[in-house]
Design a protein around this motif. Structure first.
Motif, PDB file in Angstrom:
ATOM      1  N   SER A 102       1.098  -1.139   0.038  1.00 36.23           N
ATOM      2  CA  SER A 102       0.158   0.054  -0.089  1.00 36.23           C
ATOM      3  C   SER A 102       0.786   1.294   0.002  1.00 36.23           C
ATOM      4  O   SER A 102       2.135   1.148   0.383  1.00 36.23           O
ATOM      5  CB  SER A 102      -0.797   0.137   1.411  1.00 36.23           C
ATOM      6  OG  SER A 102      -1.648  -1.031   1.478  1.00 36.23           O
ATOM      7  N   TYR A 119      -2.460   7.092 -12.017  1.00 32.59           N
ATOM      8  CA  TYR A 119      -2.895   7.308 -10.719  1.00 32.59           C
ATOM      9  C   TYR A 119      -3.975   6.209 -10.788  1.00 32.59           C
ATOM     10  O   TYR A 119      -4.296   5.348  -9.729  1.00 32.59           O
ATOM     11  CB  TYR A 119      -3.206   8.355 -10.197  1.00 32.59           C
ATOM     12  CG  TYR A 119      -4.504   9.073 -10.648  1.00 32.59           C
ATOM     13  CD1 TYR A 119      -5.822   8.707 -10.284  1.00 32.59           C
ATOM     14  CD2 TYR A 119      -4.602   9.615 -11.773  1.00 32.59           C
ATOM     15  CE1 TYR A 119      -7.270   9.199 -10.875  1.00 32.59           C
ATOM     16  CE2 TYR A 119      -5.866  10.285 -12.427  1.00 32.59           C
ATOM     17  CZ  TYR A 119      -6.929  10.003 -11.900  1.00 32.59           C
ATOM     18  OH  TYR A 119      -8.224  10.284 -12.449  1.00 32.59           O
ATOM     19  N   GLU A 120      -4.730   5.848 -11.874  1.00 35.52           N
ATOM     20  CA  GLU A 120      -5.856   4.788 -11.869  1.00 35.52           C
ATOM     21  C   GLU A 120      -5.379   3.337 -11.670  1.00 35.52           C
ATOM     22  O   GLU A 120      -6.070   2.703 -10.997  1.00 35.52           O
ATOM     23  CB  GLU A 120      -6.776   4.876 -13.106  1.00 35.52           C
ATOM     24  CG  GLU A 120      -7.253   6.230 -13.696  1.00 35.52           C
ATOM     25  CD  GLU A 120      -6.479   7.016 -14.373  1.00 35.52           C
ATOM     26  OE1 GLU A 120      -5.138   6.640 -14.581  1.00 35.52           O
ATOM     27  OE2 GLU A 120      -6.871   7.777 -15.232  1.00 35.52           O
ATOM     28  N   LEU A 123      -4.628   2.990  -7.765  1.00 34.08           N
ATOM     29  CA  LEU A 123      -5.586   2.622  -7.192  1.00 34.08           C
ATOM     30  C   LEU A 123      -6.349   1.253  -7.428  1.00 34.08           C
ATOM     31  O   LEU A 123      -7.134   0.768  -6.662  1.00 34.08           O
ATOM     32  CB  LEU A 123      -6.605   3.730  -7.302  1.00 34.08           C
ATOM     33  CG  LEU A 123      -6.672   5.113  -6.506  1.00 34.08           C
ATOM     34  CD1 LEU A 123      -7.630   5.801  -6.655  1.00 34.08           C
ATOM     35  CD2 LEU A 123      -6.728   4.754  -4.961  1.00 34.08           C
ATOM     36  N   GLU A 124      -5.923   1.035  -8.767  1.00 31.99           N
ATOM     37  CA  GLU A 124      -6.629  -0.379  -8.926  1.00 31.99           C
ATOM     38  C   GLU A 124      -5.982  -1.627  -8.215  1.00 31.99           C
ATOM     39  O   GLU A 124      -6.815  -2.411  -7.830  1.00 31.99           O
ATOM     40  CB  GLU A 124      -6.672  -0.673 -10.470  1.00 31.99           C
ATOM     41  CG  GLU A 124      -7.384  -1.487 -11.278  1.00 31.99           C
ATOM     42  CD  GLU A 124      -7.092  -1.637 -12.694  1.00 31.99           C
ATOM     43  OE1 GLU A 124      -6.887  -2.830 -13.277  1.00 31.99           O
ATOM     44  OE2 GLU A 124      -7.095  -0.737 -13.496  1.00 31.99           O
ATOM     45  N   GLN A 127      -3.794   0.072  -2.102  1.00 30.07           N
ATOM     46  CA  GLN A 127      -4.470   0.832  -1.107  1.00 30.07           C
ATOM     47  C   GLN A 127      -3.795   2.069  -1.004  1.00 30.07           C
ATOM     48  O   GLN A 127      -2.718   2.131  -1.009  1.00 30.07           O
ATOM     49  CB  GLN A 127      -4.796   0.149   0.277  1.00 30.07           C
ATOM     50  CG  GLN A 127      -5.281  -1.348   0.127  1.00 30.07           C
ATOM     51  CD  GLN A 127      -6.895  -1.379   0.232  1.00 30.07           C
ATOM     52  OE1 GLN A 127      -7.665  -0.601   0.906  1.00 30.07           O
ATOM     53  NE2 GLN A 127      -7.506  -2.446  -0.633  1.00 30.07           N
ATOM     54  N   LEU A 128      -4.385   3.202  -0.364  1.00 30.28           N
ATOM     55  CA  LEU A 128      -3.629   4.124  -0.043  1.00 30.28           C
ATOM     56  C   LEU A 128      -3.910   4.569   1.469  1.00 30.28           C
ATOM     57  O   LEU A 128      -5.184   4.627   1.860  1.00 30.28           O
ATOM     58  CB  LEU A 128      -4.336   5.600  -0.891  1.00 30.28           C
ATOM     59  CG  LEU A 128      -3.473   5.939  -2.056  1.00 30.28           C
ATOM     60  CD1 LEU A 128      -3.385   5.074  -2.866  1.00 30.28           C
ATOM     61  CD2 LEU A 128      -4.039   7.150  -2.737  1.00 30.28           C
ATOM     62  N   PHE A 143     -11.924  10.941  -5.065  1.00 26.65           N
ATOM     63  CA  PHE A 143     -11.035  10.548  -3.847  1.00 26.65           C
ATOM     64  C   PHE A 143     -11.569  10.447  -2.721  1.00 26.65           C
ATOM     65  O   PHE A 143     -11.270   9.764  -1.710  1.00 26.65           O
ATOM     66  CB  PHE A 143      -9.751  10.958  -3.867  1.00 26.65           C
ATOM     67  CG  PHE A 143      -8.798  10.841  -5.198  1.00 26.65           C
ATOM     68  CD1 PHE A 143      -8.963   9.842  -5.808  1.00 26.65           C
ATOM     69  CD2 PHE A 143      -8.014  12.004  -5.528  1.00 26.65           C
ATOM     70  CE1 PHE A 143      -8.312   9.947  -7.093  1.00 26.65           C
ATOM     71  CE2 PHE A 143      -7.415  11.918  -6.676  1.00 26.65           C
ATOM     72  CZ  PHE A 143      -7.340  10.879  -7.677  1.00 26.65           C
ATOM     73  N   HIS A 146     -13.416   7.158  -1.252  1.00 26.68           N
ATOM     74  CA  HIS A 146     -13.030   5.812  -2.025  1.00 26.68           C
ATOM     75  C   HIS A 146     -12.731   4.650  -1.349  1.00 26.68           C
ATOM     76  O   HIS A 146     -12.104   4.765  -0.272  1.00 26.68           O
ATOM     77  CB  HIS A 146     -11.723   6.298  -2.858  1.00 26.68           C
ATOM     78  CG  HIS A 146     -11.443   5.584  -4.029  1.00 26.68           C
ATOM     79  ND1 HIS A 146     -10.848   4.259  -3.780  1.00 26.68           N
ATOM     80  CD2 HIS A 146     -11.656   5.757  -5.586  1.00 26.68           C
ATOM     81  CE1 HIS A 146     -10.664   3.771  -5.134  1.00 26.68           C
ATOM     82  NE2 HIS A 146     -11.173   4.438  -5.980  1.00 26.68           N
ATOM     83  N   LYS A 148     -10.770   2.537  -1.605  1.00 20.23           N
ATOM     84  CA  LYS A 148      -9.258   2.240  -1.452  1.00 20.23           C
ATOM     85  C   LYS A 148      -8.295   3.120  -0.695  1.00 20.23           C
ATOM     86  O   LYS A 148      -7.152   2.969  -0.530  1.00 20.23           O
ATOM     87  CB  LYS A 148      -8.597   1.632  -2.909  1.00 20.23           C
ATOM     88  CG  LYS A 148      -9.366   0.353  -3.209  1.00 20.23           C
ATOM     89  CD  LYS A 148      -8.181  -0.291  -4.171  1.00 20.23           C
ATOM     90  CE  LYS A 148      -8.564  -1.607  -4.557  1.00 20.23           C
ATOM     91  NZ  LYS A 148      -7.557  -2.179  -5.511  1.00 20.23           N
ATOM     92  N   ILE A 149      -9.022   4.095  -0.455  1.00 20.39           N
ATOM     93  CA  ILE A 149      -8.307   5.261   0.340  1.00 20.39           C
ATOM     94  C   ILE A 149      -8.789   5.359   1.781  1.00 20.39           C
ATOM     95  O   ILE A 149      -9.950   5.619   2.179  1.00 20.39           O
ATOM     96  CB  ILE A 149      -8.610   6.610  -0.434  1.00 20.39           C
ATOM     97  CG1 ILE A 149      -7.990   6.637  -1.988  1.00 20.39           C
ATOM     98  CG2 ILE A 149      -7.702   7.798   0.299  1.00 20.39           C
ATOM     99  CD1 ILE A 149      -8.367   7.781  -2.811  1.00 20.39           C
TER     100      ILE A 149
END
Length: 194
Positions: A102, A119-120, A123-124, A127-128, A143, A146, A148-149
């Protein structure tokens, strides 16, 4: 699967602010380890005050030695320059297929994340984990909320490496902002004094 948070930085030098955030992330999220990824010279930054890669890596090594879940990483040193995070993530995932990586970033970076290369794709696959920073501007609507964020409510640390370098140059006592080992190495090597 081991969950690793990648915390990128020039770490010029690494200071207690970096450690506070890394330690908070490993203690208060589902990440098992934090790898402090020392980034090679960035073509957008003025080079004169940037220590050589191996010295900055040594400082990160010294700073993190007593934290079992925070480790230094020089993975980007071997990649072609200029490099983009998306390539590092692809490379590191290939080298360590048994780990899940991540990204750790400040809120200020999230505000410009839509300008990052691919950046897509990031994110795919990743995780951030975002820590708060005092910064102007808005986070892009896409964002917010989101899946994954993840916003981690880490302490806001207003210490910068620039402040430390300036302090050393101006003969100020900046010792409280660095670990003892980092301060001793910087002092012994006469870094940032000119």
């Amino acid at each position: 699967m081991n969950k690793i948070g990648l915390y990128f930085g020039t770490f010029n030098p690494i200071h207690v602010g970096h450690l506070i955030i890394a330690n908070y992330m490993v203690e208060h999220s589902d990440l098992d380890e934090i790898w402090m990824v020392v980034t090679p010279h960035n073509p957008f930054k003025k080079k004169s005050s940037l220590l050589e890669n191996h010295h900055r890596f040594e400082l990160v090594y010294k700073a993190t030695e007593s934290y079992k879940n925070i480790k230094p990483s020089d993975i980007e040193f071997k990649l072609p320059q200029p490099n983009y995070t998306v390539y590092t993530l692809a490379h590191i995932s290939e080298v360590y297929p048994d780990k899940e990586f991540s990204l750790i970033m400040g809120e200020d970076n999230l505000k410009s994340f839509h300008k990052w290369k691919n950046y897509e794709t990031i994110l795919e696959h990743h995780q951030l984990y975002v820590y708060p920073r005092i910064a102007k501007g808005e986070v892009e609507h896409q964002f917010k909320n989101h899946p994954k964020i993840h916003t981690i409510d880490a302490p806001i640390v207003q210490i910068s490496s620039t402040m430390i370098r300036t302090g050393i140059k101006n003969k100020k006592n900046i010792k409280p902002m660095l670990t003892k080992e980092v301060w001793e190495y910087i002092d012994e090597m006469n870094f940032y004094k000119k």
